[in-house]
Design a protein around this motif. Structure first.
Motif, PDB file in Angstrom:
ATOM      1  N   GLY A  14       0.823  -1.209   0.000  1.00 24.60           N
ATOM      2  CA  GLY A  14       0.000   0.000   0.000  1.00 24.60           C
ATOM      3  C   GLY A  14       0.847   1.245   0.000  1.00 24.60           C
ATOM      4  O   GLY A  14       0.533   2.231   0.676  1.00 24.60           O
ATOM      5  N   GLY A  15       1.919   1.224  -0.781  1.00 20.84           N
ATOM      6  CA  GLY A  15       2.893   2.315  -0.735  1.00 20.84           C
ATOM      7  C   GLY A  15       2.717   3.383  -1.790  1.00 20.84           C
ATOM      8  O   GLY A  15       3.625   4.190  -1.998  1.00 20.84           O
ATOM      9  N   THR A  16       1.569   3.417  -2.434  1.00 19.91           N
ATOM     10  CA  THR A  16       1.394   4.367  -3.535  1.00 19.91           C
ATOM     11  C   THR A  16       0.856   5.719  -3.098  1.00 19.91           C
ATOM     12  O   THR A  16       0.853   6.672  -3.881  1.00 19.91           O
ATOM     13  N   THR A  37       4.107  -1.691  -3.196  1.00 16.43           N
ATOM     14  CA  THR A  37       3.039  -2.350  -3.931  1.00 16.43           C
ATOM     15  C   THR A  37       1.812  -1.442  -3.933  1.00 16.43           C
ATOM     16  O   THR A  37       1.625  -0.619  -3.035  1.00 16.43           O
ATOM     17  N   GLY A  38       0.983  -1.629  -4.952  1.00 15.69           N
ATOM     18  CA  GLY A  38      -0.273  -0.897  -5.049  1.00 15.69           C
ATOM     19  C   GLY A  38      -1.299  -1.768  -5.741  1.00 15.69           C
ATOM     20  O   GLY A  38      -0.965  -2.766  -6.379  1.00 15.69           O
ATOM     21  N   ARG A  39      -2.568  -1.374  -5.661  1.00 14.47           N
ATOM     22  CA  ARG A  39      -3.633  -2.194  -6.229  1.00 14.47           C
ATOM     23  C   ARG A  39      -3.680  -2.142  -7.756  1.00 14.47           C
ATOM     24  O   ARG A  39      -4.200  -3.045  -8.395  1.00 14.47           O
ATOM     25  N   SER A  40      -3.139  -1.088  -8.351  1.00 12.50           N
ATOM     26  CA  SER A  40      -3.152  -0.974  -9.813  1.00 12.50           C
ATOM     27  C   SER A  40      -1.800  -0.473 -10.305  1.00 12.50           C
ATOM     28  O   SER A  40      -1.085   0.214  -9.575  1.00 12.50           O
ATOM     29  N   PRO A  54      15.938   6.918  -7.779  1.00 11.79           N
ATOM     30  CA  PRO A  54      16.503   5.722  -8.431  1.00 11.79           C
ATOM     31  C   PRO A  54      16.380   4.444  -7.609  1.00 11.79           C
ATOM     32  O   PRO A  54      16.444   3.341  -8.175  1.00 11.79           O
ATOM     33  N   ASP A  55      16.208   4.562  -6.302  1.00 11.90           N
ATOM     34  CA  ASP A  55      16.098   3.377  -5.458  1.00 11.90           C
ATOM     35  C   ASP A  55      14.653   3.057  -5.071  1.00 11.90           C
ATOM     36  O   ASP A  55      14.407   2.260  -4.169  1.00 11.90           O
ATOM     37  N   MET A  56      13.714   3.678  -5.778  1.00  8.21           N
ATOM     38  CA  MET A  56      12.291   3.412  -5.559  1.00  8.21           C
ATOM     39  C   MET A  56      11.767   2.550  -6.703  1.00  8.21           C
ATOM     40  O   MET A  56      11.927   2.897  -7.873  1.00  8.21           O
ATOM     41  N   HIS A  57      11.159   1.431  -6.355  1.00 13.79           N
ATOM     42  CA  HIS A  57      10.598   0.524  -7.342  1.00 13.79           C
ATOM     43  C   HIS A  57       9.167   0.199  -6.931  1.00 13.79           C
ATOM     44  O   HIS A  57       8.785   0.376  -5.767  1.00 13.79           O
ATOM     45  N   GLY A  58       8.375  -0.276  -7.878  1.00 12.06           N
ATOM     46  CA  GLY A  58       6.984  -0.565  -7.564  1.00 12.06           C
ATOM     47  C   GLY A  58       6.419  -1.670  -8.415  1.00 12.06           C
ATOM     48  O   GLY A  58       6.904  -1.943  -9.522  1.00 12.06           O
ATOM     49  N   VAL A  59       5.360  -2.301  -7.896  1.00 13.74           N
ATOM     50  CA  VAL A  59       4.692  -3.369  -8.632  1.00 13.74           C
ATOM     51  C   VAL A  59       3.232  -3.424  -8.199  1.00 13.74           C
ATOM     52  O   VAL A  59       2.912  -3.217  -7.028  1.00 13.74           O
ATOM     53  N   ALA A  60       2.348  -3.680  -9.160  1.00 15.79           N
ATOM     54  CA  ALA A  60       0.932  -3.859  -8.838  1.00 15.79           C
ATOM     55  C   ALA A  60       0.730  -5.260  -8.273  1.00 15.79           C
ATOM     56  O   ALA A  60       1.214  -6.240  -8.843  1.00 15.79           O
ATOM     57  N   ALA A  61       0.043  -5.347  -7.139  1.00 17.46           N
ATOM     58  CA  ALA A  61      -0.175  -6.647  -6.504  1.00 17.46           C
ATOM     59  C   ALA A  61      -1.370  -6.576  -5.577  1.00 17.46           C
ATOM     60  O   ALA A  61      -1.596  -5.563  -4.912  1.00 17.46           O
ATOM     61  N   ASN A  62      -2.122  -7.657  -5.538  1.00 12.65           N
ATOM     62  CA  ASN A  62      -3.216  -7.814  -4.583  1.00 12.65           C
ATOM     63  C   ASN A  62      -2.630  -8.436  -3.320  1.00 12.65           C
ATOM     64  O   ASN A  62      -2.175  -9.575  -3.344  1.00 12.65           O
ATOM     65  N   VAL A  63      -2.643  -7.711  -2.210  1.00 12.75           N
ATOM     66  CA  VAL A  63      -1.987  -8.214  -0.992  1.00 12.75           C
ATOM     67  C   VAL A  63      -2.642  -9.485  -0.470  1.00 12.75           C
ATOM     68  O   VAL A  63      -2.008 -10.256   0.248  1.00 12.75           O
ATOM     69  N   ALA A  64      -3.902  -9.714  -0.846  1.00 12.77           N
ATOM     70  CA  ALA A  64      -4.599 -10.911  -0.375  1.00 12.77           C
ATOM     71  C   ALA A  64      -4.364 -12.119  -1.269  1.00 12.77           C
ATOM     72  O   ALA A  64      -4.885 -13.205  -1.003  1.00 12.77           O
ATOM     73  N   SER A  65      -3.559 -11.947  -2.317  1.00 14.80           N
ATOM     74  CA  SER A  65      -3.251 -13.035  -3.236  1.00 14.80           C
ATOM     75  C   SER A  65      -1.927 -13.684  -2.870  1.00 14.80           C
ATOM     76  O   SER A  65      -0.883 -13.024  -2.836  1.00 14.80           O
ATOM     77  N   GLU A  66      -1.964 -14.967  -2.607  1.00 17.85           N
ATOM     78  CA  GLU A  66      -0.733 -15.698  -2.277  1.00 17.85           C
ATOM     79  C   GLU A  66       0.241 -15.670  -3.448  1.00 17.85           C
ATOM     80  O   GLU A  66       1.448 -15.465  -3.266  1.00 17.85           O
ATOM     81  N   GLU A  67      -0.282 -15.841  -4.643  1.00 14.00           N
ATOM     82  CA  GLU A  67       0.562 -15.838  -5.838  1.00 14.00           C
ATOM     83  C   GLU A  67       1.242 -14.488  -6.036  1.00 14.00           C
ATOM     84  O   GLU A  67       2.444 -14.415  -6.300  1.00 14.00           O
ATOM     85  N   ASP A  68       0.467 -13.409  -5.908  1.00 12.40           N
ATOM     86  CA  ASP A  68       1.038 -12.073  -6.059  1.00 12.40           C
ATOM     87  C   ASP A  68       2.099 -11.792  -5.002  1.00 12.40           C
ATOM     88  O   ASP A  68       3.143 -11.184  -5.280  1.00 12.40           O
ATOM     89  N   THR A  69       1.835 -12.224  -3.774  1.00 13.15           N
ATOM     90  CA  THR A  69       2.769 -11.981  -2.671  1.00 13.15           C
ATOM     91  C   THR A  69       4.115 -12.639  -2.937  1.00 13.15           C
ATOM     92  O   THR A  69       5.176 -12.024  -2.758  1.00 13.15           O
ATOM     93  N   ASN A  88       3.894  -3.684   6.587  1.00 12.16           N
ATOM     94  CA  ASN A  88       2.531  -4.069   6.225  1.00 12.16           C
ATOM     95  C   ASN A  88       1.622  -2.860   6.444  1.00 12.16           C
ATOM     96  O   ASN A  88       1.100  -2.634   7.532  1.00 12.16           O
ATOM     97  N   ASN A  89       1.451  -2.083   5.384  1.00 11.65           N
ATOM     98  CA  ASN A  89       0.682  -0.846   5.493  1.00 11.65           C
ATOM     99  C   ASN A  89      -0.675  -0.921   4.792  1.00 11.65           C
ATOM    100  O   ASN A  89      -1.597  -0.204   5.167  1.00 11.65           O
ATOM    101  N   ALA A  90      -0.808  -1.768   3.781  1.00  2.92           N
ATOM    102  CA  ALA A  90      -2.036  -1.815   2.994  1.00  2.92           C
ATOM    103  C   ALA A  90      -3.247  -2.023   3.898  1.00  2.92           C
ATOM    104  O   ALA A  90      -3.257  -2.913   4.749  1.00  2.92           O
ATOM    105  N   GLY A  91      -4.244  -1.188   3.709  1.00  6.92           N
ATOM    106  CA  GLY A  91      -5.436  -1.313   4.540  1.00  6.92           C
ATOM    107  C   GLY A  91      -6.611  -0.567   3.951  1.00  6.92           C
ATOM    108  O   GLY A  91      -6.442   0.448   3.268  1.00  6.92           O
TER     109      GLY A  91
END
Length: 242
Positions: A14-16, A37-40, A54-69, A88-91
């Protein structure tokens, strides 16, 4: 002057935006390498564009998905070679009188706020136990101590997160994995857009202030941990609130 988190590899869910993005920016300023990570993908791209680091990276992921995690941790290892810390910030929240709440709304909050924290913590343990340990910081809420009216899903999830934090602390003790919970009071974020006016009018902290505490908790010496921290505007109703 040495940086508090120099070369630390950190995943922030939930870092977006809001608290998550503020923590990411504060960690970057202290020398960390960060994967949010973010939802989209759109929200992730916007955060990366806004930060431009330059040291900031991101990826779309559903935190409730085991595969995405699992994929998020694989990406972190690919980019950083390790994972030192997890936030663990996503909420999310769904509010209203309990008799009007839908079961799917309750479950959605549990999936994001609790299942997500479990999945990311489990993967963090798997990585950190072979890397000399690490830190997990769960972003809780003062609602885990003093609920508001009409907050059954959110309050339940934050009480659960507090319990999970305590259990993880015990499991991590012999592995060098320290787990903490940061409980913010009111913070200026877009979560207030749909809140009642009486709540909107309450005093609030800036996101940078809660991020400052997060950095402190993450950067404690290896032989020291802050188990819990409750941080809020001193004018906010909390102690003794109904």
């Amino acid at each position: 002057m040495s940086q508090l988190l120099a070369d630390k590899a950190i995943i922030i869910t939930g870092g977006t935006r809001g608290i998550g993005l503020a923590i990411a920016v504060a960690c970057l300023a202290e020398g960390a390498r960060v994967l949010i990570t973010g939802r989209s993908q759109e929200s992730v791209d916007q955060a990366l564009e806004k930060t431009r680091h330059p040291d900031m990276h991101g990826v779309a992921a559903n935190v409730a998905s085991e595969e995405d995690t699992i994929k998020v941790f694989e990406l972190a290892i690919q980019k950083f070679g390790k994972v030192d810390m997890l936030v663990n910030n996503a909420g999310i929240a769904r509010a209203g009188a309990v008799q009007n709440l839908r079961a799917k709304d309750f479950q959605m909050v549990m999936d994001t706020n609790l299942t997500g924290a479990f999945l990311y913590s489990r993967e963090a343990f798997r990585v950190m136990k072979d890397n000399g340990g690490g830190r997990i910081l769960n972003i809780g809420s003062i609602s885990s101590q003093t609920p508001r009216f009409g907050s059954v899903p959110y309050t339940t999830s934050k009480f659960g997160l507090q319990g999970m934090t305590r259990a993880l602390q015990i499991d991590g003790r012999e592995l060098g994995i320290m787990v903490s919970c940061l409980h913010p009071g009111n913070v200026h974020t877009d979560i207030w857009d749909k809140a009642p006016q009486s709540v909107v009018d309450e005093p609030k902290m800036e996101v940078k202030d809660i991020a400052r505490v997060a950095v402190l908790m993450l950067s404690m010496p290896d032989n020291t941990t802050i188990i819990d921290a409750t941080v809020l505007d001193p004018r906010q109703p909390f102690l003794g609130r109904g």
